[in-house]
Design a protein around this motif. Sequence first.
Motif, short mmCIF file in Angstrom:
data_model
loop_
_atom_site.label_atom_id
_atom_site.label_comp_id
_atom_site.label_asym_id
_atom_site.label_seq_id
_atom_site.Cartn_x
_atom_site.Cartn_y
_atom_site.Cartn_z
N ARG A 22 0.85 -1.20 0.00
CA ARG A 22 0.00 0.00 0.00
C ARG A 22 0.88 1.24 0.00
O ARG A 22 1.88 1.30 0.72
N ASN A 25 2.04 2.93 3.20
CA ASN A 25 2.92 2.18 4.10
C ASN A 25 4.39 2.53 3.84
O ASN A 25 5.17 1.73 3.35
N LYS A 44 -3.56 2.23 -8.94
CA LYS A 44 -4.77 2.20 -8.12
C LYS A 44 -5.62 1.01 -8.55
O LYS A 44 -5.67 0.68 -9.73
N THR A 47 -10.27 -2.72 -3.92
CA THR A 47 -10.03 -3.70 -2.87
C THR A 47 -11.36 -3.93 -2.15
O THR A 47 -12.31 -3.19 -2.36
N GLY A 52 -7.79 1.53 -3.64
CA GLY A 52 -6.52 1.63 -2.93
C GLY A 52 -5.38 1.90 -3.90
O GLY A 52 -5.44 1.53 -5.06
N PHE A 54 -1.34 1.34 -4.64
CA PHE A 54 -0.29 0.38 -4.33
C PHE A 54 1.01 0.74 -5.04
O PHE A 54 0.99 1.36 -6.09
#
Length: 66
Positions: A22, A25, A44, A47, A52, A54
Amino acid sequence: MELVKDKCKYKYPNKPIILQVRSFNKRAIKCYTKTGFNIINTYKTKTPLGNGEFVKMKYTFYNDCH
């Protein structure tokens, strides 16, 4: 992380390790970057919790002695 990379190199020689994290993160991205992973792209996707973003990362084994 080195143990995981060694295991992958043993089980799947000549194949890179690809992972997705992600984008929020930052800690994980920094950890993977420090251990030799490179960012391939950011994307994108949907999810179960909604949309989300990534980061896709890749580690390539080289024929060296480490």
